[in-house]
Design a protein around this motif. Sequence first.
Motif, PDB file in Angstrom:
ATOM      1  N   UNK A 143       0.950  -1.074   0.080  1.00 53.14           N
ATOM      2  CA  UNK A 143      -0.073  -0.167   0.046  1.00 53.14           C
ATOM      3  C   UNK A 143       0.854   1.154  -0.206  1.00 53.14           C
ATOM      4  N   UNK A 144       1.940   1.303   0.736  1.00 57.86           N
ATOM      5  CA  UNK A 144       2.823   2.608   0.841  1.00 57.86           C
ATOM      6  C   UNK A 144       3.505   2.371  -0.489  1.00 57.86           C
ATOM      7  N   UNK A 145       4.016   1.543  -1.121  1.00 55.76           N
ATOM      8  CA  UNK A 145       4.650   1.598  -2.269  1.00 55.76           C
ATOM      9  C   UNK A 145       3.830   2.040  -3.464  1.00 55.76           C
ATOM     10  N   UNK A 146       2.656   1.670  -3.542  1.00 54.43           N
ATOM     11  CA  UNK A 146       1.516   2.116  -4.134  1.00 54.43           C
ATOM     12  C   UNK A 146       1.575   3.504  -4.254  1.00 54.43           C
ATOM     13  N   UNK A 147       1.660   4.161  -3.089  1.00 60.19           N
ATOM     14  CA  UNK A 147       1.516   5.581  -2.896  1.00 60.19           C
ATOM     15  C   UNK A 147       3.021   6.415  -3.283  1.00 60.19           C
TER      16      UNK A 147
END
Length: 81
Positions: A42-46
């Motif tokens: 989720x963080x990498x997608x952001x």
Amino acid sequence: MSHRSCGVRSKKRQGLVQVIDADGERLELPHALAEAMYQAAALLAEGRPVTVLRDEEMLSTQATADILNVSAVSGPTGRCW
């Protein structure tokens, strides 16, 4: 989708999470690892960076500051306050 850096939680609370390798072998992941992978994804997608360290790894004040991208401030004992 916006998440706080330490507050990301997966919506999958139950069920089995598995990794399947190129030979078709399956490995069941412990819940804690699956949750960490969801959070990292989720963080990498952001577009946010993710760093993974061993739990028992000891870091110096400067190494910790470098990872967190902050200045290291230490007292006379060399520990952060």
